[in-house]
Design an enzyme around this catalytic site. Sequence first.
Site, mmCIF file in Angstrom:
data_model
loop_
_atom_site.group_PDB
_atom_site.id
_atom_site.type_symbol
_atom_site.label_atom_id
_atom_site.label_comp_id
_atom_site.label_asym_id
_atom_site.label_seq_id
_atom_site.Cartn_x
_atom_site.Cartn_y
_atom_site.Cartn_z
ATOM 1 C CG ASP A 296 7.713 -21.786 -18.385
ATOM 2 O OD1 ASP A 296 8.106 -20.928 -19.202
ATOM 3 O OD2 ASP A 296 8.460 -22.293 -17.522
ATOM 4 C CD GLU B 189 14.509 -22.362 -19.087
ATOM 5 O OE1 GLU B 189 13.703 -23.251 -19.338
ATOM 6 O OE2 GLU B 189 14.393 -21.195 -19.519
HETATM 7 C C1 BGC Z 1 14.782 -18.672 -25.973
HETATM 8 C C2 BGC Z 1 14.822 -17.772 -24.757
HETATM 9 C C3 BGC Z 1 13.792 -18.222 -23.762
HETATM 10 C C4 BGC Z 1 13.993 -19.652 -23.449
HETATM 11 C C5 BGC Z 1 12.919 -20.106 -22.519
HETATM 12 C C6 BGC Z 1 14.950 -20.093 -25.588
HETATM 13 O O1 BGC Z 1 14.812 -20.921 -26.697
HETATM 14 O O2 BGC Z 1 15.769 -18.288 -26.913
HETATM 15 O O3 BGC Z 1 14.533 -16.471 -25.137
HETATM 16 O O4 BGC Z 1 13.780 -17.459 -22.601
HETATM 17 O O5 BGC Z 1 13.978 -20.448 -24.621
HETATM 18 O O6 BGC Z 1 13.151 -21.384 -22.114
HETATM 19 C C1 BGC Z 2 11.228 -20.513 -18.165
HETATM 20 C C2 BGC Z 2 10.504 -19.444 -17.382
HETATM 21 C C3 BGC Z 2 10.572 -18.131 -18.094
HETATM 22 C C4 BGC Z 2 10.094 -18.299 -19.528
HETATM 23 C C5 BGC Z 2 10.158 -17.030 -20.346
HETATM 24 C C6 BGC Z 2 10.826 -20.532 -19.599
HETATM 25 O O1 BGC Z 2 11.563 -21.458 -20.306
HETATM 26 O O2 BGC Z 2 10.958 -21.774 -17.578
HETATM 27 O O3 BGC Z 2 11.049 -19.346 -16.091
HETATM 28 O O4 BGC Z 2 9.816 -17.179 -17.416
HETATM 29 O O5 BGC Z 2 10.886 -19.265 -20.176
HETATM 30 O O6 BGC Z 2 11.443 -16.715 -20.729
#
Ligand code: BGC
Ligand code: BGC
Length: 864
Positions: free
Chosen positions: A342, A543
Site C-alpha cells: 500500500d 484515511e
Molecule cells: C494522493 C492520493 C492517494 C493517497 C493514498 C495522496 O497523497 O494524493 O492520490 O490515493 O495519497 O493514500
Molecule cells: C490506501 C489504499 C489505496 C491506495 C491507493 C492508500 O493510501 O490505503 O486503500 O488503495 O492508497 O490509492
Amino acid sequence: MNLIKNKQCQPRTSILCLAITSLLVGCNGNKQESVAAIPLDKTAISTARAPSNIDIWPTLDIEVKTDVDIERKVASLLATMNLEQKVAQMIQPEIRDITVDDMRKYGFGSYLNGGGAFPNNDKHATPDDWVKLAEAMYQASIDDTLDGNSIPTMWGTDAVHGHNNVIGATLFPHNIGLGATNNPKLIEKIAAITATEVMVTGIDWVFAPTVAVVRDDRWGRTYEGYSEDPEIVRDYSAAIVKGLQGASDKDFLGDKRVISTVKHFIGDGGTEGGDDQGDNISSEQELFDVHGQGYVGGLTAGAQSVMASFNSWHGSKVHGNKYLLTDVLKGKMGFDGFVVGDWNGHGQVKGCSNESCPQAVNAGLDIFMVPTDAWKPLYENTIKQVKSGEIAQTRIDDAVSRILRVKFRAGLFDKPSPVNRALSGKTHLIGATEHREVAQQAVRESLVLLKNKGNLLPLSAKQNILVAGDGADNIGKQSGGWTITWQGTNNFNDDFPGGSSIYDGIEQHVAAQGGNVELNVDGKYSTKPDVAIVVFGEEPYAEGVGDIENLEYQQGIKQDLVLLNKLKSQGIPVVSLFISGRPMWVNAELNASDAFVAVWLPGSEGVAVADVLFSKKNGDINHDFTGKLSYSWPATANQTKINRFDQESQPLLPYGFGLNYGEPNVLTDDLDVSTDRMSSSLQSITLFESSVKSPWKMMISDSQSTSTMTSSIIENKALYLRTIDRNVQEDARRVIFNGTEIGQVAFTSTSATDLSPYSKVNSTLELTVRLTESQNLAEQQVYLSMDCGEQCLGKVNITKALSLLEVKQWQTLNIDLRCFEKKGADLTKVNSPFVLSSAGKLTIDFTDVFIRTNSIDSVNVSCD
Ligand code: BGC
Ligand code: BGC
C-alpha cells in the site's frame, strides 16, 4: 439479543464459528486439506520464526484451482526473464510519476492512479482520455525494443464505491451504508456494475473490497468498512469478489470483469484508538475471528490479490511481517495470487525507506506500490539486493510467478489491447440509467430510521416543505471521501453529471404530488412550512485525515444544532437527515428532531432518499425503511469502541437496530446531552489537522484577489501554496511568499466564531512550523493575525519568534489569544482565526493549528 461473545471461535456454539464451519472450514482444526500445488517459496516458510499458533488459520478451499497449463506457461515465461525484467514486474509506480516512455524502458508489471489522480492531471478527463492512457501504457509495456520484455502491464485503481475517480460514474453508497442493507445479492450486482464501468475506461484491476472490521469508530476509514462485526463482512467479501471477477465456474476474469483486491491485510480496523495506520494488539485468535473473516470470504471466492496493510500487529508493520504474509496467508490459507503493498507502506517497515526495503520482499510482499519518484531508486536497490544475496532469487521467482499467474488467469496475454476490449470506450455505460437504478435501490435500503416521533414519517408531499442544511443540495458532501478527489473535497454539483442531490428527490416528489418546497440552507422561509427536512453532517474526508478524538458531532460550534433548535422553537416539525461516515454522538441533535435518519454517504444518487421519506399520493407507504445498523450507535461521545456482543456497556441503539414504518418510536426528546468533557468547560478547537476543519476554508489573497484552495497546489501574485507530507500524506502545507507584494494564507468562514471565552481561560493559538532553510528574516516581516471583519484585525508580528527557530525542524509556536485582542481583534466575532501574511521573500511550512485552552505556560511568541 444474543450475547454470545464472538471474540473467540470457542466455545463451538458461537454463531460465528458455526457460520464459518458451514461455509468452508472448521475452527481450530477440522481443516480441509486442499488446493494449490504452487511454487511457493518453501525455504522462506520453513525458516520463518516459529508461529504463535498457526493452527488458528484455516486452509481455504479456494474456488480457483491450480491450472497445470497456466503453471507451465508461468514457468516457461519466467525462465526467459532476466533479473531486471523480474524486478520491474514487482514495481508499481503511479501515473503522476511516470511517463509512457518510462513504461517502455522499464516494463513495469503494473501501475496505479491514486485517489484524485487522472489522465493528464485533468479532473474532467473523459472516459476516452482514460482509455487512451491505458492503451499507451499497454503498448509501451509490450514493446520489447528497450527492455526485451513484452509482458502486458496492468492498471489498478481505487474503485471503492463505483468508479469513483471518473466524472459521471455511478457512485454507490460507501460501504458503511451497504452494510446497513445487509443484502449480499445487491452487493454482487454493485460490484459487477463497478467492473463494467471500470472496463469502459480500459482498466484491469480494482483495489476493493476493503474488508476492515471496524472496532473503534474514531478511525477515519470507518465508512470503508461494511460493519463492526465480521459476519456481514465475510459474506460481502465473497459477493464483491464474485461481482468484480466473475464466478469461477462462469465468466471468471472474462471480458467484462476485473481483478479484485481484498484489503488491507490484516487488522486495519482494529488499531489502538482507531488510529489510521496504527498498531493492532489483538490476540492471534481475534485477528482471525474478527479481522480475518473478510479474507475467508474473499479468498475462497477467488480474489487474485491482497493488499498489505499500513498497520502493525503488536508493533510489527504488516508490510514486513513474514509470519502473516508468507506463513499464514500464502502458506496456511493457501493464497496463490499476489500481495501488493500500500502506498509506500514498505517505507514504514523498520530499517526501510521508500527507496529500499528488502525486508518487505523477504516477508512476502510481491508488488511494491511505490508512488512518488521513489520507484527508480527502489527498482535499482532491489536489483542490487538480489545480486548481493540480501533477497533470495527464489523469493523473486515466487513473487514474479504469482504476478504472471494472475496475468494468465486474467487473460491479459490473450485479450486485445485496452482500446479494443469488449467494453472499452462504451461511454454510455458510465453512469448508465440501469446502473443508477441499482445505486438508488442501495440508497433506499441503506437508510436507517433512528427516531420517528408520532409517526411523522412517511411525509405527505402535498404539504409546504422547507429543506435546510448544507447537505441538502450538495452531491459532494453526500458522497464523502474517495469521490473524484482523494479527500472528496472541492467537488461541486456540476462535477456529478447525471447525479442528484437529496433535495432533487424531495423536489420531484413534491412536484408530482402538488406540494410546495422551499430550499434554504440556513432555514429561512417565506411561507411557514408544515415540516422542515434538515440535511447536515460530516464534511468529506479520507484515511487518517478523518481520524477524530471522540464521537461528538460538531465539537465547539454546534451550528446545525442551532438550526434544528431554531426550527423546533417555531413549532415546525423537524426531520433530520444525517450524513456521516460513522455513527456519532448526536444526542442533542436527536432531541431537537422529531424524526432522524442515518443516511451515511449515499453517493451520486441522492434522489432515492426521498423515495423512502414520502408516502404515495394515496397515503400508502412508498418504500419502507429496511436498513439496520451494522455499527452500534453510541450513547456518549467516548463510547468509541462499542460493538456487537459487547457486554460491558450499552450503546444508545444496538447493532441491528432500525425502525420500520409503524414501529413504536424508542428515543425520547430528553437524551442525556452532558459529556465528560463538557463538565471540564471549554475544549480546544482544531483549526487544521491534515486539512482545515469546518467551518473554515483555506484561502489565499494578494492585493487584488482572494481564492479558496481547492486542489493540492494554488498560487497568486504574492505566493505559492501546496500540500506537503510531514508524517503522512499531505498533512502539512508549504507557503512560499515571493516578495513582490503582500500575500496571505487564511482559514476563513462566512460565519463568525466567538473566541472571547477562550482568551479568559489562558488559551493560545498553537501552530507547528518549519523553516526549510535559513532565511534572512530581518528584512522579511511575518505576521499572524485574527480577522474579525471590516476594520477589525489583531496582527501579531512573529518574525522574531521565527528567527529563533532551528532550521529544518518542526517546532511549535504558541501565542496568547490576548495578544490578538491587544492588537485590535474583537474576539467575539472572529471570521479568520488564522491569517499568515508577509510581503517578504520566504518559505514556511506549517501544520497542526489549534486554539488550545489553558496553555498559557507554553507561550513562546512575545506580544510586542
Ligand atoms: C494522493 C492520493 C492517494 C493517497 C493514498 C495522496 O497523497 O494524493 O492520490 O490515493 O495519497 O493514500
Ligand atoms: C490506501 C489504499 C489505496 C491506495 C491507493 C492508500 O493510501 O490505503 O486503500 O488503495 O492508497 O490509492
